[in-house]
Design a protein around this motif. Structure first.
Motif, PDB file in Angstrom:
ATOM      1  N   ARG A   3      -0.020  10.008 -11.966  1.00 24.55           N
ATOM      2  CA  ARG A   3      -1.102  10.646 -12.759  1.00 24.55           C
ATOM      3  C   ARG A   3      -0.973  11.402 -13.960  1.00 24.55           C
ATOM      4  O   ARG A   3      -1.506  11.359 -14.746  1.00 24.55           O
ATOM      5  CB  ARG A   3      -1.848  11.717 -11.633  1.00 24.55           C
ATOM      6  CG  ARG A   3      -3.446  12.243 -11.808  1.00 24.55           C
ATOM      7  CD  ARG A   3      -3.603  13.111 -11.039  1.00 24.55           C
ATOM      8  NE  ARG A   3      -3.802  12.558  -9.724  1.00 24.55           N
ATOM      9  CZ  ARG A   3      -3.236  12.807  -8.592  1.00 24.55           C
ATOM     10  NH1 ARG A   3      -2.279  14.041  -8.636  1.00 24.55           N
ATOM     11  NH2 ARG A   3      -3.381  12.496  -7.299  1.00 24.55           N
ATOM     12  N   SER A  32       1.245   3.570  -2.836  1.00 28.12           N
ATOM     13  CA  SER A  32       0.232   4.560  -3.550  1.00 28.12           C
ATOM     14  C   SER A  32       0.451   6.065  -3.227  1.00 28.12           C
ATOM     15  O   SER A  32       0.267   6.893  -3.795  1.00 28.12           O
ATOM     16  CB  SER A  32      -1.077   4.161  -2.401  1.00 28.12           C
ATOM     17  OG  SER A  32      -0.833   4.741  -0.979  1.00 28.12           O
ATOM     18  N   ARG A  47       0.942  -1.294   0.029  1.00 29.83           N
ATOM     19  CA  ARG A  47      -0.113   0.057   0.047  1.00 29.83           C
ATOM     20  C   ARG A  47       0.844   1.252  -0.034  1.00 29.83           C
ATOM     21  O   ARG A  47       0.456   2.275  -0.359  1.00 29.83           O
ATOM     22  CB  ARG A  47      -0.975   0.128   1.164  1.00 29.83           C
ATOM     23  CG  ARG A  47      -2.006  -0.892   1.220  1.00 29.83           C
ATOM     24  CD  ARG A  47      -3.180  -0.689   2.202  1.00 29.83           C
ATOM     25  NE  ARG A  47      -2.510  -0.939   3.586  1.00 29.83           N
ATOM     26  CZ  ARG A  47      -2.253  -2.060   4.274  1.00 29.83           C
ATOM     27  NH1 ARG A  47      -2.811  -3.157   3.652  1.00 29.83           N
ATOM     28  NH2 ARG A  47      -1.882  -2.028   5.404  1.00 29.83           N
ATOM     29  N   TRP A  50       1.427   7.574  -6.748  1.00 33.48           N
ATOM     30  CA  TRP A  50       0.251   8.110  -7.489  1.00 33.48           C
ATOM     31  C   TRP A  50       0.442   9.455  -8.222  1.00 33.48           C
ATOM     32  O   TRP A  50       0.199   9.770  -9.179  1.00 33.48           O
ATOM     33  CB  TRP A  50      -0.943   7.954  -6.736  1.00 33.48           C
ATOM     34  CG  TRP A  50      -2.224   8.515  -7.624  1.00 33.48           C
ATOM     35  CD1 TRP A  50      -3.094   9.352  -7.063  1.00 33.48           C
ATOM     36  CD2 TRP A  50      -2.556   7.927  -9.016  1.00 33.48           C
ATOM     37  NE1 TRP A  50      -4.114   9.455  -8.373  1.00 33.48           N
ATOM     38  CE2 TRP A  50      -3.686   8.459  -9.262  1.00 33.48           C
ATOM     39  CE3 TRP A  50      -2.033   6.807  -9.859  1.00 33.48           C
ATOM     40  CZ2 TRP A  50      -4.483   8.461 -10.429  1.00 33.48           C
ATOM     41  CZ3 TRP A  50      -2.691   6.792 -11.065  1.00 33.48           C
ATOM     42  CH2 TRP A  50      -3.842   7.642 -11.381  1.00 33.48           C
TER      43      TRP A  50
END
Length: 605
Positions: A30, A23, A20, A26
């Motif tokens: 993006r 993340s 996790r 990100w």
């Protein structure tokens, strides 16, 4: 009050680093959503082509070999082989496109992460570097970002591809052999719990391994930046042994992590293979009993191989993902560090000045974040008029350099105010504030470039003629022209090709080129011989005209011509006056002068 930043390297090394943690990447992924979607499309194409191969093989066996006439059989085989070739060709094209797309993403995102972390770190206040070693930061910028690049540009793609293939193969096996695969899945479920336990241990060791590598990098960075001191004290063997201990600690942690990953890989592969071989055995019994065809069995064999190989790859990829998760967590810790020193949302403009800036410190109390129990300045008040030259004198630790650091807003005071041209430094734009101040530090900093660019660092848009004029004003022109390539001579890392006095004159030229209304001289002539000091002192006196100057000097001969001398002790002002006035009072300044001039010779009139 300015709170000290949390030490970055003291982050917990427990099981926080999980997949996790990825993340945190990100925001960097993006901007490339379209490329990610394209890479996923190519990945799906490659997985679909791989899963189509067993179907084509089954058709080849069951239909290509059943024709009665040899000629018809040859034609049927030729058709089915062309089908197989077409599937293989599609697989090759999609695999190549997937590899390029994913590798590009890995390199691009890693470069963005590295740039973002570096740009963020160099904006941190000095308090950040009181608790974070430079080697630790460099390790994160290199080792950790490389781990992230490996996962994004390779391992994650392999994991997704093999995950899709494994899932597709499992679905096909369930569709074609539901009863057998129900047994296999029941056995595979028993594999998951031990694998999770292994995974948690690998996560902890991955984070610890990266921390030990960072420790070794920190030691190396510290020692390599102090090679003359190390060698002059004959400590090469000791430092080599200290580095060896750090690398051995890193190796020991890496060995335990690798052993745990190896056990995880072996367990997953053996347990999965045992379960699937059981299913394959059941399939062979079905062929012998006439319940399925030979082509069906061949298809089952290929899907079993795909599933087993996918599980094997996923078990290795999972270890890489865990390492990258730990690296991402460490990088995000750097990015989440917030400097207490930042420009306000709506800064107050600094007024235009001519003839120097006005400086004021009013009722200042300041303690360094790393030494909260000791006041560096206490009830300190000082006003400097535009164009005035003020010398700060006192024993070491009196707080002289602290005054400079507060004016540059490297730190914020806990009490009182610091003002430049009537504007509190905390209310001004940080860049505009520092552009108005020129600093010549005690330890001259020379960058790994040529003399021209080192001086131009004070004003990047300056012309070559302006740079040369600044060098001439600092009496640096002669020795620079004597270098092998003159102003274009590479000066070496940290200016190792120059003497201490030459480095100091480069630093002075840099400040003169900036032409600020406020000049801070921190032992600006400390590294110069008597001849050079006289030349530079004359240049500095010329540079002080039409600007405010604060001078720190232990050599009292360099401050005698100051408009005012401020004597400091233990963070307070104890005396103020001219050289002659302070000598006449017989206080701290007179005692300092007597000690120094007793060593250097009679005091000048």
């Amino acid at each position: 009050m300015t709170p000290p930043p949390a030490p970055v390297r003291d982050a917990p090394t427990g099981p926080r680093a999980s997949p996790r943690s990825l993340s945190g990447l990100w925001p960097f992924v993006r901007p490339y959503r379209a490329r990610v979607a394209l890479a996923l499309l190519f990945l799906l194409g490659a997985a679909a082509a791989t899963l189509a191969l067993p179907l084509a093989l089954r058709t080849l066996i069951d239909q290509g070999l059943v024709a009665a006439q040899p000629g018809e059989r040859v034609m049927a085989l030729r058709t089915h082989f062309w089908t197989l070739f077409a599937v293989a060709g599609a697989l090759g094209v999609f695999a190549a496109l997937r590899f390029y797309s994913v590798t590009w993403l890995g390199e691009r995102i890693t470069a963005d992460v590295r740039n973002a972390v570096y740009a963020h770190v160099i904006r941190q206040s000095p308090a950040f570097f009181e608790t974070t070693r430079t080697g630790e930061v460099l390790s994160r910028l290199t080792t950790d970002t490389t781990l992230v690049q490996t996962v994004i540009g390779s391992s994650l793609s392999m994991g997704l591809r093999n995950g899709l293939m494994g899932l597709g193969a499992l679905v096909m096996l369930i569709v074609t052999n539901p009863y057998v695969m129900a047994q296999v899945l029941a056995i595979l479920a028993l594999v998951v719990v031990p694998a999770l336990a292994f995974g948690r241990r690998v996560r902890r060791l991955s984070r610890a391994s990266q921390d030990r590598v960072a420790d070794a990098s920190a030691i190396a960075g510290e020692v390599l930046n102090a090679i003359p001191v190390v060698q002059s004290h004959g400590q090469e063997a000791r430092e080599a042994a200290r580095f060896a201990r750090a690398t051995e600690a890193a190796f020991d942690t890496a060995r335990r992590r690798t052993r745990m990953r190896a056990l995880l890989i072996a367990f997953v592969i053996v347990a999965t293979a045992a379960a699937l071989l059981w299913g394959l055995y059941q399939g062979t019994q079905a062929v012998l009993a006439g319940r399925i065809s030979a082509g069906h069995l061949g298809q089952t064999v290929v899907y079993v191989i795909l599933l087993v190989s996918s599980v094997a790859v996923l078990s290795e990829v999972y270890g890489d993902v865990l390492r990258a998760a730990g690296a991402t967590e460490r990088l995000m810790e750097l990015l989440s560090a917030r400097s207490a020193i930042a420009s306000p949302a709506q800064p107050r403009p600094l007024p235009p000045v001519s003839g120097g800036s006005a400086v004021a410190l009013e009722g200042v109390e300041f303690r360094y974040p790393s030494r909260p129990d000791t006041a560096a300045l206490l009830d300190f008040t000082l006003h400097v008029r535009p164009g005035e030259t003020v010398a700060l004198v006192g024993p070491s630790g009196a707080g002289k350099s602290t005054v400079f650091q507060l004016l540059l807003r490297f730190y914020d005071v806990q009490r009182g105010r610091v003002l430049l041209d009537g504007v509190p430094v905390q209310a001004a734009d940080l860049h505009a504030l520092r552009q108005r101040i020129g600093l010549v530090p005690q330890d001259s900093v020379i960058f790994s470039t040529n003399a021209l660019e080192n001086i131009r660092y004070g004003r990047p848009d300056a012309s070559d003629d302006e740079v040369i004029a600044a060098a001439q004003a600092a009496f640096a022109d002669d020795f620079i022209r004597a270098l092998p390539q003159g102003y274009h001579t590479f000066l070496g890392e940290r200016g190792v090709r120059l003497s201490g006095g030459q480095r100091q004159r480069i630093s002075i030229a840099r400040a003169l080129l900036q032409n600020p209304p406020l000049l801070l001289l921190d032992e600006a002539t400390s590294a110069l011989d008597t001849h050079s000091e006289r030349m530079v002192q004359a240049a500095l006196e010329a540079a002080m005209r039409n600007r405010t100057t604060l001078v720190i000097a232990h050599r009292l001969s360099t401050v005698q011509r100051a408009d005012r001398i401020v004597v400091m002790d233990h963070g307070r002002i104890v005396e103020t006056g001219t050289h002659a006035e302070l000598l006449a009072r017989g206080g701290l300044y007179a005692r300092l002068a007597a000690m120094q001039f007793a060593a250097d010779g009679p005091a000048p009139a």
